[in-house]
Design a protein around this motif. Structure first.
Motif, mmCIF file in Angstrom:
data_model
loop_
_atom_site.group_PDB
_atom_site.id
_atom_site.type_symbol
_atom_site.label_atom_id
_atom_site.label_comp_id
_atom_site.label_asym_id
_atom_site.label_seq_id
_atom_site.Cartn_x
_atom_site.Cartn_y
_atom_site.Cartn_z
ATOM 1 N N GLY A 189 0.864 -1.163 0.000
ATOM 2 C CA GLY A 189 0.000 0.000 0.000
ATOM 3 C C GLY A 189 0.903 1.215 0.000
ATOM 4 N N TYR A 190 1.032 1.854 -1.144
ATOM 5 C CA TYR A 190 2.022 2.920 -1.298
ATOM 6 C C TYR A 190 1.646 4.146 -0.488
ATOM 7 N N LEU A 191 2.602 4.632 0.283
ATOM 8 C CA LEU A 191 2.408 5.812 1.110
ATOM 9 C C LEU A 191 3.588 6.737 0.893
ATOM 10 N N GLY A 192 3.541 7.510 -0.173
ATOM 11 C CA GLY A 192 4.645 8.398 -0.497
ATOM 12 C C GLY A 192 4.693 9.635 0.369
ATOM 13 N N THR A 193 3.520 10.074 0.854
ATOM 14 C CA THR A 193 3.461 11.237 1.729
ATOM 15 C C THR A 193 2.550 10.896 2.908
ATOM 16 N N PRO A 194 2.582 11.677 3.971
ATOM 17 C CA PRO A 194 1.717 11.381 5.121
ATOM 18 C C PRO A 194 0.229 11.387 4.796
ATOM 19 N N THR A 195 -0.185 12.052 3.717
ATOM 20 C CA THR A 195 -1.606 12.076 3.377
ATOM 21 C C THR A 195 -2.015 10.937 2.447
ATOM 22 N N ASP A 196 -1.051 10.213 1.874
ATOM 23 C CA ASP A 196 -1.381 9.059 1.038
ATOM 24 C C ASP A 196 -1.973 7.956 1.893
ATOM 25 N N ARG A 197 -2.800 7.149 1.286
ATOM 26 C CA ARG A 197 -3.259 5.945 1.972
ATOM 27 C C ARG A 197 -3.469 4.852 0.938
ATOM 28 N N ALA A 198 -3.342 3.642 1.395
ATOM 29 C CA ALA A 198 -3.589 2.501 0.522
ATOM 30 C C ALA A 198 -5.099 2.339 0.366
ATOM 31 N N PRO A 199 -5.548 1.775 -0.749
ATOM 32 C CA PRO A 199 -6.987 1.589 -0.933
ATOM 33 C C PRO A 199 -7.527 0.519 0.016
ATOM 34 N N ASP A 200 -8.779 0.640 0.353
ATOM 35 C CA ASP A 200 -9.427 -0.256 1.309
ATOM 36 C C ASP A 200 -10.107 -1.431 0.619
ATOM 37 N N TRP A 201 -10.272 -2.495 1.405
ATOM 38 C CA TRP A 201 -11.069 -3.657 1.046
ATOM 39 C C TRP A 201 -10.588 -4.338 -0.232
ATOM 40 N N HIS A 202 -9.406 -4.919 -0.128
ATOM 41 C CA HIS A 202 -8.831 -5.736 -1.193
ATOM 42 C C HIS A 202 -8.519 -7.118 -0.634
ATOM 43 N N VAL A 203 -8.697 -8.138 -1.470
ATOM 44 C CA VAL A 203 -8.427 -9.524 -1.097
ATOM 45 C C VAL A 203 -7.349 -10.065 -2.027
ATOM 46 N N PHE A 204 -6.373 -10.769 -1.466
ATOM 47 C CA PHE A 204 -5.301 -11.400 -2.233
ATOM 48 C C PHE A 204 -5.287 -12.871 -1.822
ATOM 49 N N ALA A 205 -5.492 -13.781 -2.772
ATOM 50 C CA ALA A 205 -5.575 -15.196 -2.421
ATOM 51 C C ALA A 205 -4.894 -16.064 -3.479
#
Length: 176
Positions: free
Chosen positions: A134-150
């Motif tokens: 979940g890329y966070l290049g700056t303090p205001t960045d956030r990773a996207p929510d509700w993802h599944v990896f299987a």
């Protein structure tokens, strides 16, 4: 193990499996949800359209289309590029605003194709250092929510999953 293929007219409701006149899973509910089903296979020649018969060559195409409820099946292979947000030092890089959010009821799913081995492999300390990030290049960045990896395997230099940072994180990620 049981595999089924449902048709376009499938509806939400109880599902019952009968073997030798014995019912099992009689109280299980099968849920049909909205969302598209797409396919990617790095071994194909053309760019593809994302269907089973004509999969996308690049996983990146899914990032362009994915909305809550969508599923990407990834076919067998060793994937060593950067997919998604290209500045994120990971193999599958998620960044809010670049990768859409799923929802709790309808996550966005990245699934290795059943019965196949899907390996995401990093290139070492100067290349992709995380498997899923979940890329966070700056303090205001956030990773996207509700993802599944299987059904995906990761080999990476620093770690397999980096879902957050010092000020924010991804909600609802499931690694199966």
């Amino acid at each position: 193990q049981l595999s089924v293929q449902i048709g376009n007219a499938a509806v939400t409701g109880p599902i019952k499996v009968t073997v030798g006149s014995i019912d099992s899973n009689i109280d299980q509910i099968f849920t049909v949800r909205s969302g598209g089903i797409y396919f990617a296979d790095e071994s194909v020649v053309g760019p593809g359209t994302g269907t089973h018969a004509d999969p996308w060559k690049l996983i990146d195409n899914f990032y362009d289309y994915a909305v809550a409820g969508d599923t990407l099946y990834i076919r067998a292979g060793v994937y060593s590029g950067t997919y998604g947000y290209s500045s994120g030092s990971g193999i599958l890089v998620m960044r809010q605003g670049f990768t859409n959010d799923g929802t709790q009821a309808q996550p966005i799913a990245y699934l290795g194709y059943h019965g196949e081995i899907v390996l995401f492999s990093s290139t070492g300390p100067t290349g992709n250092t995380y498997g899923v990030r979940g890329y966070l290049g700056t303090p205001t960045d956030r990773a996207p929510d509700w993802h599944v990896f299987a059904n995906l395997s990761f080999f990476s230099y620093n770690g397999c999953v980096s879902a957050g940072g010092t000020t924010t994180s991804a909600d609802g990620w499931r690694i199966i």
